[in-house]
Design an enzyme around this catalytic site. Sequence first.
Site, PDB file in Angstrom:
ATOM      1  N   GLY A  15       0.785  -1.240   0.000  1.00 50.58           N
ATOM      2  CA  GLY A  15       0.000   0.000   0.000  1.00 50.58           C
ATOM      3  C   GLY A  15       0.811   1.281   0.000  1.00 50.58           C
ATOM      4  CG  MET A  91      -1.752  -8.056  -6.246  1.00 51.36           C
ATOM      5  SD  MET A  91      -1.001  -7.236  -7.660  1.00 51.36           S
ATOM      6  CE  MET A  91      -0.186  -8.628  -8.418  1.00 51.36           C
ATOM      7  CB  ILE A  93      -8.850 -11.281 -12.525  1.00 48.79           C
ATOM      8  CG1 ILE A  93      -7.422 -11.815 -12.676  1.00 48.79           C
ATOM      9  CG2 ILE A  93      -9.544 -11.064 -13.859  1.00 48.79           C
ATOM     10  CD1 ILE A  93      -6.580 -11.161 -13.740  1.00 48.79           C
ATOM     11  CG  HIS A 110       0.977  -1.481 -15.529  1.00 48.47           C
ATOM     12  ND1 HIS A 110       0.717  -2.750 -15.076  1.00 48.47           N
ATOM     13  CD2 HIS A 110       1.882  -1.606 -16.532  1.00 48.47           C
ATOM     14  CE1 HIS A 110       1.426  -3.616 -15.784  1.00 48.47           C
ATOM     15  NE2 HIS A 110       2.136  -2.946 -16.670  1.00 48.47           N
TER      16      HIS A 110
END
Length: 320
Positions: A15, A91, A93, A110
């Site tokens: 974080g 993390m 999907i 990203h």
Amino acid sequence: MADKARVAVLISGRGSNMAALIYAAKADDCPFAIALVSGDKPDAPGLALAEAEGVKVVRLNSKELGKTYWNDLQKTLDDGGVDYVALAGFMKIIPTDFVSRWAGRMVNIHPSLLPKYKGLHTHQHALDNGDTTTGATVHLVTPELDSGEILGQVEVAILPGDTAETLDRRVLIAEHQLYPRVLASFVSRPLDAGWIEGRVDALVSALPHVIRKTSHGSPGWGVGSEKTAKLFAIIADHHHGEQAVGLLVKASGPDEMTGLIEAQGDIYYWPKYYGASGWLGIKLNRRDVDWDQVADWLERSWRACAPPRMTKLMRVAEEF
Ligand code: GRF
């Protein structure tokens, strides 16, 4: 600062980007506030930091919750009055229906210069390819992984002798600068008159025989030829002290206008001077504008102002 955008940050681990957003949000002039932090792992280390900073934390365990996890997360966001979701090392999907619900309001960071190196191990890919620079990207989240609109990027030099670890550390410093800055300008967009005008212009360009015109200095659009074009839409940017960046369109008359204003006063208003000539104001400097509805109003106003031969052609085309 009034009317800050409410952002939920979703994390799965450390974080540090979440922390960067929390600290940026402490500035009085930051246009966003961190409404809550959540994620998929109740013991993610970043959650303890958020709590220590007095930010609301909702611990959800995706493993235990199984299928109900996404509904619980959605309810958490709804209950928190969240406007935007910022993924920061989240993390999981995300299912397509969740992504669609947050379309245009969910962002991610990203660690590469997208579209290069989607997915994992981005630094190793950059090193393997002999790149001399890499970086980080903040982008909108769409169903396809790491492929949504790029909102901002920062370049980071690759030094001789860099490894994936050294690069990771340095790119992270750049991420912490990039994310708050890009998020701040992204959440400010819907209230910005220039951005609103661009969005209306894009919708108007779908209509035939339209030309740009001004009305007492305000940007507008007319239908017809250069000489005869009749105004059917005007942007009124805080016109004569009004609060709104408004779109003025032709309504059917004062009855419809007063009805709409009484029923939905947060959306519709009676514009100074223009109201008397049948122009209805639609307030567009809001975070929850229904742009399909704006497109409908533009088309309706176009029809009301277009010469009969043009609307006739349109009706004929619609019959096919
Ligand atoms: C960052 O490198 C980010 O770019 C990626 O995941 C990492 C999260 O790190 N999406 P942290 O949890 O924010 O420290």
